[in-house]
Each structure stands twice: as structure tokens, then as C-alpha cells.
Motif scaffolding. Structure first.
Motif, PDB file in Angstrom:
ATOM      1  N   LYS A   1      17.631  26.694   6.436  1.00  0.00           N
ATOM      2  CA  LYS A   1      18.095  26.122   5.171  1.00  0.00           C
ATOM      3  C   LYS A   1      16.877  25.760   4.325  1.00  0.00           C
ATOM      4  O   LYS A   1      15.959  25.098   4.792  1.00  0.00           O
ATOM      5  CB  LYS A   1      18.935  24.872   5.430  1.00  0.00           C
ATOM      6  N   ILE A   2      16.916  26.199   3.076  1.00  0.00           N
ATOM      7  CA  ILE A   2      15.791  25.967   2.172  1.00  0.00           C
ATOM      8  C   ILE A   2      16.280  25.207   0.945  1.00  0.00           C
ATOM      9  O   ILE A   2      17.368  25.457   0.431  1.00  0.00           O
ATOM     10  CB  ILE A   2      15.140  27.305   1.754  1.00  0.00           C
ATOM     11  N   ASP A   3      15.464  24.286   0.500  1.00  0.00           N
ATOM     12  CA  ASP A   3      15.789  23.505  -0.693  1.00  0.00           C
ATOM     13  C   ASP A   3      15.686  24.422  -1.909  1.00  0.00           C
ATOM     14  O   ASP A   3      14.591  24.758  -2.364  1.00  0.00           O
ATOM     15  CB  ASP A   3      14.824  22.328  -0.825  1.00  0.00           C
ATOM     16  N   GLY A   4      16.819  24.851  -2.408  1.00  0.00           N
ATOM     17  CA  GLY A   4      16.815  25.772  -3.537  1.00  0.00           C
ATOM     18  C   GLY A   4      18.200  26.325  -3.781  1.00  0.00           C
ATOM     19  O   GLY A   4      19.145  26.034  -3.044  1.00  0.00           O
ATOM     20  N   GLY A   5      18.316  27.122  -4.837  1.00  0.00           N
ATOM     21  CA  GLY A   5      19.582  27.721  -5.204  1.00  0.00           C
ATOM     22  C   GLY A   5      19.637  29.179  -4.813  1.00  0.00           C
ATOM     23  O   GLY A   5      19.006  29.612  -3.838  1.00  0.00           O
ATOM     24  N   HIS A   6      20.371  29.949  -5.601  1.00  0.00           N
ATOM     25  CA  HIS A   6      20.602  31.356  -5.276  1.00  0.00           C
ATOM     26  C   HIS A   6      19.334  32.195  -5.423  1.00  0.00           C
ATOM     27  O   HIS A   6      19.219  33.265  -4.838  1.00  0.00           O
ATOM     28  CB  HIS A   6      21.697  31.905  -6.197  1.00  0.00           C
ATOM     29  N   LEU A   7      18.382  31.709  -6.195  1.00  0.00           N
ATOM     30  CA  LEU A   7      17.155  32.455  -6.473  1.00  0.00           C
ATOM     31  C   LEU A   7      15.950  31.795  -5.816  1.00  0.00           C
ATOM     32  O   LEU A   7      14.852  31.781  -6.349  1.00  0.00           O
ATOM     33  CB  LEU A   7      16.949  32.575  -7.985  1.00  0.00           C
ATOM     34  N   LEU A   8      16.153  31.258  -4.626  1.00  0.00           N
ATOM     35  CA  LEU A   8      15.101  30.493  -3.964  1.00  0.00           C
ATOM     36  C   LEU A   8      13.893  31.334  -3.590  1.00  0.00           C
ATOM     37  O   LEU A   8      12.793  30.808  -3.405  1.00  0.00           O
ATOM     38  CB  LEU A   8      15.657  29.785  -2.727  1.00  0.00           C
TER      39      LEU A   8
END
Length: 320
Positions: free
Chosen positions: A291-298
Motif C-alpha cells: 500500500k502506497i500513500d497516493g492516488g491512481h497515478l502514484l
């Protein structure tokens, strides 16, 4: 014992020679691959190390934005094969957009490059295509990397989450009672229209309007076709049109238990395009979730975390 030791050494040397031969075939280059039904597809090979084919999202997206806005950072340890699917990106339009035809295009490019086994990496809608390739051609798949990927386009759970989040952005609380996919899709389209009116639609992809500006600028410099997207989505948007390619709208989470290769699932905790909990539906036997802190364009907005996740996964496979 000496004969056995000699046999082992020869076997190891032959394996290394085969690997070196394959890597030599994958020299960095760009070319147009012409399919057996005469459709020209742009292909680019770049990088070094294990081989990985990228499957763009969309539907109808090209590889360019992924490559130029962060994907190329993978080329320090992966030999990336980028290709635009027929009717997508800068590829030619085609008469046949069936799933089997797209999978054949991918496998024909693999064969053209002389690759035996490769990793596959998908973004967004590309997950639907990628898992089908892994199912159909398991002998050529070394592992899968899903980046903010959907395995069920228009998943009811994802649609419900988008509707709820959309109304939250509009300052309204709502309870999603609908269960029917058609009703949920209509509700999703309605909230998207409302978000567009107040210029908040981009928040389903990212929290940063600057990110959208970067992507839009890149797209404006490289005009692309949307024929594939139109052909498969038109019957969804207009019920009077005949559904020609229903295979793109099935739930492919159901085949994940049958895919027995190492799998990395990268999910954004703020990804409201495919849904922050969509990853839970996949049941690959050998699955690792990051899991990465970000949205769809991480891969662009949190590139270092994205690259580290992929690098560690590839390193783990080389050890095993």
C-alpha cells in the motif's frame, strides 16, 4: 562425482549463455510491429535486467504517460517492453478488438523479441488484459505486477465507493442502496457529471490538479486514438448499441486463484478510480500487497515508493 560436477557446471554455463543471448536480443530500440492482420503497433524496448512488458490502462490508454512520468525509473533494473494496443495510444485502429486478439498481439511481440519468460506489469484497466494473458500463456509469465489495477471493470463495489466519495467531495452524505450494476453505473455517471460542473472530477484520480495538468500537457503533445475505448464502451453508454465485446466486463478476480506465479499488488490508499479496497478481491496464491500513500497515478506522484516496491519484489524473486 567428477562427471556429475562437470555436468552441473556445463548446465549452469548453458543457462547463463541462454540468458545472455536473450538479453542481447533485447537491445534498446523502437519499432512498429505489424500484426498478422496488418495493424501497426508502436513498441519500445528500454532498460536492463529482467524483462517486463507493460500493459497500459484506459481502456485505450497508451504507454507514453506511464513511461515518461515515472515508469522509466524502472529501467535501471528492468528491461521494459512498452507497446500500445490496437486502437489505443498511437497504434493503428483495427476491425478486431476481441480479448483473444489483444492477447495474441502481446504474445506475438514477445515471440518477435525472442523472449521466453517475462514479467507483466499493468496499470488500471490493463489488469483485465494482463491476467487473461497470464491465464492463456502461463508458460511465458515469470510474475505479475499490478499497479492500481482493476480485474473487474465497473465492479459494483468500486462503483458504490466512487459514488459515496463523489458525494463526499460535494459536501453531501449519501447511503448507497443500489446493488444492480446498471443502477450503480448510472449513479456513478450522475455524480461524475456533478463533480465536473464544480471542477472536482480529477479528484477520483489524484488530489493534485497540478498532476492532471502535467498529464494533459503530455497528451496534447502526442495525439492519440480512442477507437478501442469507443468500440468496447459505446454499448455501455448507449444501450441501443449492440455489445460486441462483453469479455471486458467480466469479473476476472475469479481466475486469480489459478494463476500460480509471484504477484505484486500495488495499491494507492487514496485511489478512488479503481477503489482503495479493490485489491482485496484478488486471491492470487503467491500474492504480496504493498500500500502506497497516493492516488491512481502514484507511479508519478510517489515515484520513489513505487520504484522501491517493484525493485524489492524483483529482488525477492531472484533470491528465490
Amino acid at each position: 562425482m567428477k562427471k556429475i560436477a562437470l555436468f552441473v557446471c556445463i548446465t549452469i554455463m548453458l543457462c547463463q549463455a541462454c540468458k545472455q543471448k536473450q538479453e542481447k536480443q533485447l537491445e534498446n530500440k523502437q519499432f512498429n510491429f505489424v500484426t498478422s492482420d496488418h495493424v501497426s503497433l508502436p513498441v519500445k524496448v528500454s532498460g536492463k535486467g529482467d524483462i517486463c512488458m507493460f500493459v497500459p490502462g484506459g481502456p485505450g490508454g497508451g504507454y507514453l504517460s506511464f513511461e515518461q512520468l515515472g515508469g522509466n525509473k524502472l529501467e535501471g533494473f528492468l528491461t521494459m517492453i512498452y507497446m500500445d494496443q490496437r486502437g489505443s495510444g498511437s497504434a493503428q485502429n483495427a476491425r478486431d478488438y476481441s480479448m483473444d486478439r489483444l492477447l495474441k498481439d502481446m504474445d506475438d511481440v514477445r515471440a518477435k523479441l525472442g523472449v521466453d519468460k517475462m514479467y507483466l506489469m499493468s496499470h488500471s484497466f490493463g489488469g483485465v488484459i494482463m491476467v487473461n494473458y497470464a491465464k492463456k500463456y502461463p508458460q511465458h509469465v515469470k510474475g505479475l505486477i499490478l499497479v492500481n489495477s482493476a480485474l473487474y471493470f465497473f465492479s459494483p463495489d468500486a462503483l458504490a465507493e466512487q459514488i459515496s466519495y463523489g458525494y463526499k467531495l460535494l459536501g453531501k452524505d449519501t447511503v448507497i442502496k443500489a446493488k444492480n450494476p446498471d443502477s450503480l453505473f448510472a449513479g456513478d455517471m450522475a455524480v461524475r457529471a456533478k463533480l465536473s460542473k464544480v471542477h472536482l472530477g480529477y479528484k477520483l484520480l489524484t488530489d493534485s490538479i497540478k498532476t492532471i495538468g502535467v498529464f494533459d500537457k503530455l497528451d496534447s503533445l502526442h495525439p492519440r486514438t480512442n477507437d478501442f475505448a469507443y468500440k468496447i464502451l459505446a454499448p455501455v453508454l448507449d444501450k441501443t448499441k449492440k455489445m460486441i465485446y462483453p469479455e471486458y466486463f467480466k469479473d476476472y478476480n475469479t481466475i486469480t486463484p489459478d494463476i500460480n506465479v509471484p504477484v505484486l499488488v500495488i495499491t494507492g490508499i487514496n485511489d478512488h478510480a479503481v477503489g482503495p479496497n479493490t485489491y482485496k478481491l484478488a486471491k492470487f496464491p503467491h500474492q504480496k500487497v504493498v500500500k502506497i500513500d497516493g492516488g491512481h497515478l502514484l507511479y508519478y506522484e510517489n515515484n520513489s515508493a513505487f520504484v522501491d516496491a517493484v525493485k524489492n519484489f524483483i529482488k525477492d524473486q531472484s533470491v528465490n
